[in-house]
Every structure is written in structure tokens, then in C-alpha cells.
Write a protein that holds these residues in place. Structure first.
Motif, PDB file in Angstrom:
ATOM      1  N   ALA A  62      -6.147 -73.532  47.026  1.00 45.53           N
ATOM      2  CA  ALA A  62      -4.696 -73.699  46.898  1.00 45.53           C
ATOM      3  C   ALA A  62      -4.322 -74.202  45.507  1.00 45.53           C
ATOM      4  O   ALA A  62      -3.311 -73.781  44.935  1.00 45.53           O
ATOM      5  CB  ALA A  62      -4.184 -74.666  47.965  1.00 45.53           C
ATOM      6  N   TYR A 103      -1.712 -72.236  43.462  1.00 42.25           N
ATOM      7  CA  TYR A 103      -0.356 -72.809  43.396  1.00 42.25           C
ATOM      8  C   TYR A 103      -0.261 -74.091  42.579  1.00 42.25           C
ATOM      9  O   TYR A 103       0.812 -74.668  42.464  1.00 42.25           O
ATOM     10  CB  TYR A 103       0.152 -73.077  44.819  1.00 42.25           C
ATOM     11  N   SER A 157       6.240 -76.123  47.501  1.00 44.37           N
ATOM     12  CA  SER A 157       5.729 -74.753  47.411  1.00 44.37           C
ATOM     13  C   SER A 157       5.510 -74.216  48.819  1.00 44.37           C
ATOM     14  O   SER A 157       4.617 -74.692  49.530  1.00 44.37           O
ATOM     15  CB  SER A 157       4.410 -74.719  46.624  1.00 44.37           C
ATOM     16  N   TRP A 158       6.337 -73.246  49.236  1.00 43.03           N
ATOM     17  CA  TRP A 158       6.188 -72.649  50.559  1.00 43.03           C
ATOM     18  C   TRP A 158       4.820 -71.987  50.720  1.00 43.03           C
ATOM     19  O   TRP A 158       4.195 -72.070  51.782  1.00 43.03           O
ATOM     20  CB  TRP A 158       7.284 -71.596  50.796  1.00 43.03           C
ATOM     21  N   GLN A 159       4.369 -71.330  49.649  1.00 40.57           N
ATOM     22  CA  GLN A 159       3.079 -70.642  49.736  1.00 40.57           C
ATOM     23  C   GLN A 159       1.944 -71.622  50.014  1.00 40.57           C
ATOM     24  O   GLN A 159       1.078 -71.360  50.859  1.00 40.57           O
ATOM     25  CB  GLN A 159       2.795 -69.886  48.434  1.00 40.57           C
ATOM     26  N   LEU A 208       2.148 -72.869  53.701  1.00 43.15           N
ATOM     27  CA  LEU A 208       1.638 -71.894  54.665  1.00 43.15           C
ATOM     28  C   LEU A 208       0.118 -71.762  54.575  1.00 43.15           C
ATOM     29  O   LEU A 208      -0.551 -71.453  55.568  1.00 43.15           O
ATOM     30  CB  LEU A 208       2.298 -70.532  54.427  1.00 43.15           C
ATOM     31  N   TYR A 209      -0.414 -71.994  53.400  1.00 45.32           N
ATOM     32  CA  TYR A 209      -1.861 -71.904  53.206  1.00 45.32           C
ATOM     33  C   TYR A 209      -2.583 -73.106  53.817  1.00 45.32           C
ATOM     34  O   TYR A 209      -3.663 -72.961  54.410  1.00 45.32           O
ATOM     35  CB  TYR A 209      -2.174 -71.816  51.709  1.00 45.32           C
ATOM     36  N   THR A 229      -2.456 -64.905  53.721  1.00 42.67           N
ATOM     37  CA  THR A 229      -2.803 -66.237  53.225  1.00 42.67           C
ATOM     38  C   THR A 229      -3.261 -67.158  54.358  1.00 42.67           C
ATOM     39  O   THR A 229      -3.716 -68.267  54.110  1.00 42.67           O
ATOM     40  CB  THR A 229      -1.594 -66.890  52.526  1.00 42.67           C
TER      41      THR A 229
END
Length: 401
Positions: free
Chosen positions: A79, A83, A211-213, A216-217, A373
Motif C-alpha cells: 500500500a 499510495y 485515500s479511498w484506494q 479499500l486495500y 485491489t
């Protein structure tokens, strides 16, 4: 113990025991941030303050120490690459929120909800898997110098078996001291870290960035430590002859763990978890006074700001810590077996054999489910398999036995 005053509990013996438990957790607590590339002092700070918050939320009844979670090492590394570290911290905060959601479900649905999801046929192999999954970490640390590791391990075992009174209560502390002295005599201790460190130093805190990504990760990874948490609560309850699932309640222990993890994210630290290493040490020493673990937490906070002390602790050879971990991780695995035995789980029943075997093979075999992801592996995937099989597979009818 709860009826005693602070002065009555703050004895030399309790202080030594508290420092011992920090030594047990220190290697892993510091190792995780080193592996993901952050300041170990931050992990000590968040472990200390997180443990104190946990004790406050759980009404000071549960003897646990919260430290850096191994379950998040690989996800954090990936991550962070994708990110950035500040973004990953928002994912860590989200993991803490997941704990809170599960805590609320437990509170609303009651203990039967948890017992249905996590019966002994699921909890036992999961605890066993936790111990086995950590075994390679212990071996990797020990194999840096097997002779030193074996000396440390032999000292711990000797003190546990043959020690008297106070000695028998601090086998870990004594074993680390003996291992360290031997390493010092053999010239295997590097003091350059201590020489370079300042007496007073502020940990390198980092602010999170949404950070949404990353969220979710990271969120799916929460399944593994939640399962470990439930197993640890059963385990530590068995050691203390108390039912912490009912009092102070699993919802409180989950909430305490979640808030500690979210707080770690806000300060730039790694997720916390109820430490299996410390659970193993409590099992080994039979020291169950929660106040002693609060001494460990305060000691961690002190070490976080005193650079020379933190530097000195980092001079403890990996092999010395590995020798201790060989025993403690094995103790955790044996507790999994004990859980199945004590609950009188019928392992002659095909249903139970299927659940236990698939939990172990999926967890140890390194199976991974990935979609975009989202990924689920290791203890988390094994736990999901155990829970689903337990809910779907029919119980064996009496006439079939």
C-alpha cells in the motif's frame, strides 16, 4: 488485585515483571516498523498509549499488551508503494473503524452471535495456525546465530522448570539477560546505535492523508487480527480462569483494540493487536495481574522518547530474541490444541475434521483470493473458510454416529 491501591501494586517485583513483558513484545514491536520502513520509536509510543487506552476501555480487567501486528506487514509495504505512507495511514485508521463496527455487532447481537461464528472447532485451529504462522519468524531470528539462540532458549526452559519463586516468574527477562551477556562476551553486540542516539528524541510522527484506494486495500486485512483477537481473549481468559468474552465483554476488548489501531494510524504508526507473544509469556509465567501490563505500556512510552534506552534495546541480538520466540510461538500453537481438547471437540466427527484440516491447509499453504485491489490470504482467509464451513456443514446426526 483491583482492590489494591497504586502504591501497593507499584512494587519492585511488579515493575520487573512489567519490563519483562515489554522485552517479550519489544523484538516484534520494533521489527514490524523496521520492515515497513518507519521509526520504531513511533511503534513503541503507539503500543504504549494504545495499551493504556485498551485497559481503560476494558475496565482494567484484561492482562494484555498491544503491539505491532505482523498481519499487516505485506499489505503496508504494498500500500505504501502504491499510495504512499500518509495514504496508507488512512487505511490503518479504517481498520480500527472495522473493529468498532464488529464491536457494535457483538454488543447488539450478544455473545451467542460470536459463539456461533467462532466455536472451538474454528477457534482452536486458528490459534494453532497463529502459532505455526509465526514459527518461521522465530526461526529466521534464531538462525542468525543458532548457538546464541539455543543458549537463550535453554536458559528460559531451565528457569521455567527448575527456577524457584521470583526466578520462575521472570524466565524471559533472565534468558534475555543471559543471552545478552554471552553475546557481549563473544563480541556480538554493536553499540554504535547507542553512541549515535540522543538522550531525548521525539519519534518521527507522520500525519495521515485520506485515500479511498488505500482504505479499500487495507480493510480486508482486518479479518485476520480480529480472529486472532477473539482467540487471544479465549486464551488469556483460560489462563486467568476468567471469561473475558462476557466480562468486560468481547465488544469492549474489540473496541479497545480498534481505537488503539486507529490512534496508531493518526500518529503514523502500524496497526496494533493483542500480542500472542505476551499471551504466551503470561501462559508460561502465570502472571495475570493487568496492572503489570500497564507498567509495560508506560515503559514503552518512556523508551519511545529516550533515544539511548531505545538504542540500547536495539542492540539485543536477533538470535537472543529468536531463542525466546521459539518457545513462545510454540506455546501459542499448543494452546490451539488445548482449546480443542478442553472443549471436548469430537475430532472423530467428519464435519469437524473437514473444518480443522481446511483451516490449517489454507492458512499454512499460503492460499490467496484476489479480485482487483481486494485480497484475502493467510490467517484471514483461513478464518473465513472456518467460519463459512462451520455455518454451512450440517452437524452429524446421532443415528449417523
Amino acid at each position: 488485585m483491583s482492590g489494591k491501591t497504586l502504591r501497593e501494586q507499584l512494587t519492585f517485583k511488579n515493575t520487573v515483571l512489567g519490563v519483562q513483558f515489554l522485552f517479550v513484545a519489544f523484538g516484534a514491536t520494533v521489527l514490524v516498523p523496521l520492515l515497513v520502513g518507519i521509526d520504531p520509536a513511533v511503534a513503541l509510543f503507539t503500543a504504549g498509549i494504545g495499551t493504556l487506552l485498551f485497559h481503560l476501555i476494558t475496565k482494567r480487567q484484561v492482562p494484555v499488551f498491544l503491539g505491532s501486528s505482523f498481519a499487516f506487514i505485506a499489505p503496508i509495504v504494498e500500500a505504501t508503494r502504491l499510495y504512499g505512507w500518509p495514504g496508507t495511514l488512512s487505511g490503518i485508521i479504517a481498520v480500527g473503524i472495522v473493529y468498532g463496527i464488529v464491536s457494535a455487532l457483538v454488543k447488539l447481537r450478544g455473545i451467542s452471535f460470536v459463539e456461533r461464528l467462532f466455536p472451538s472447532v474454528v477457534v482452536g485451529p486458528i490459534i494453532l495456525l497463529i502459532g505455526l504462522s509465526l514459527a518461521s519468524t522465530a526461526v529466521d531470528m534464531a538462525k542468525t546465530d543458532w548457538t546464541l539462540a539455543v543458549i537463550t532458549l535453554a536458559t528460559a526452559v531451565s528457569v521455567v522448570i527448575f527456577g524457584k519463586k521470583m526466578m520462575k516468574l521472570i524466565p524471559i527477562f533472565i534468558a534475555i539477560a543471559v543471552g545478552y551477556i554471552v553475546a557481549l562476551i563473544w563480541g556480538k553486540v554493536d553499540y554504535s546505535i547507542v553512541q549515535e542516539a540522543n538522550w531525548i528524541s521525539i519519534p518521527e510522527f507522520t500525519a495521515p492523508k485520506f485515500s479511498w484506494q488505500a482504505i479499500l486495500y487495507m480493510v480486508p486485512v482486518a479479518i485476520a487480527p480480529i480472529i486472532e483477537h477473539v482467540g487471544d481473549m479465549y486464551t488469556i481468559g483460560g489462563v486467568c480462569n476468567k471469561n473475558f468474552i462476557e466480562k468486560p465483554g468481547l465488544h469492549r476488548t474489540l473496541l479497545g483494540d480498534g481505537i488503539a489501531t486507529a490512534l496508531a494510524g493518526f500518529f503514523g504508526g502500524v496497526p496494533n493487536t493483542t500480542y500472542s507473544e505476551v499471551t504466551g509469556a503470561i501462559t508460561l509465567t502465570k502472571v495475570t495481574n493487568p496492572f503489570i501490563l500497564r507498567i509495560s505500556a508506560i515503559t514503552a512510552l518512556v523508551f519511545a522518547f529516550v533515544g539511548k534506552i531505545s538504542g540500547f534495546l536495539e542492540t539485543i541480538p536477533q538470535a537472543v530474541l529468536g531463542g525466546i520466540m521459539l518457545l513462545l510461538f510454540g506455546m501459542i500453537a499448543s494452546i490451539g490444541i488445548k482449546t480443542l481438547v478442553d472443549s471436548k471437540t469430537n475430532m472423530g466427527e467428519t464435519r469437524n475434521q473437514v473444518i480443522v484440516s481446511l483451516v490449517l491447509t489454507v492458512g499454512i499453504g499460503g492460499a490467496v483470493i484476489q479480485y482487483g485491489t481486494f485480497s484475502l490470504a493467510g490467517i484471514g482467509l483461513a478464518a473465513a473458510v472456518g467460519i463459512i464451513l462451520n455455518l454451512l456443514l450440517p452437524a452429524t446426526k446421532k443415528e449417523d454416529l
